[in-house]
Design a protein around this motif. Structure first.
Motif, short mmCIF file in Angstrom:
data_model
loop_
_atom_site.label_atom_id
_atom_site.label_comp_id
_atom_site.label_asym_id
_atom_site.label_seq_id
_atom_site.Cartn_x
_atom_site.Cartn_y
_atom_site.Cartn_z
N SER A 141 -5.92 0.62 1.15
CA SER A 141 -6.31 -0.60 1.87
C SER A 141 -7.79 -0.90 1.69
CB SER A 141 -5.98 -0.46 3.36
OG SER A 141 -4.60 -0.40 3.56
N THR A 169 0.83 -1.21 0.00
CA THR A 169 0.00 0.00 0.00
C THR A 169 0.86 1.26 0.00
OG1 THR A 169 -0.20 -0.16 2.40
CG2 THR A 169 -1.99 -1.07 1.10
N ARG A 189 -2.91 5.76 2.29
CA ARG A 189 -2.71 4.33 2.47
C ARG A 189 -4.00 3.66 2.94
NH1 ARG A 189 2.99 5.29 5.05
NH2 ARG A 189 1.67 6.67 6.22
#
Length: 90
Positions: free
Chosen positions: A35, A14, A31
């Motif tokens: 995710s 990520t 991030r």
């Protein structure tokens, strides 16, 4: 976003995905958003993997295998991929 999906399939972390989309000019993708997109892709992949294959009998079946990087249990690991293509009478 297609770039995130492709990176996910290739097993890119990520953090690296965040850097990748920044080079494409997207600065607002965090991030946690990457995710979340990965979790949504997990659902799509699961549905594809568990679909019924009841269009047989199959007249021809071709099989091949290769090793690929795969996201498994939150990690990226090498796994063997078996590819099978079946052709029915239709």
């Amino acid at each position: 976003m297609q770039v995130v999906a492709e990176a996910y399939v290739r097993g890119i972390s990520t953090r690296k995905v965040e850097g990748l989309v920044e080079t494409l000019g997207v600065t607002s993708l965090s991030r946690s958003q990457v995710s979340e997109l990965a979790r949504e892709l997990d659902q799509t992949v699961s549905e594809f993997r568990n679909r019924p294959l009841d269009a047989g009998p199959y007249t021809y079946v071709w099989a091949d295998a290769l090793v690929v990087k795969c996201r498994e249990g939150g990690r990226v690991v090498n796994v063997a991929l078996l590819l099978a293509v079946g052709i029915n009478n239709e």
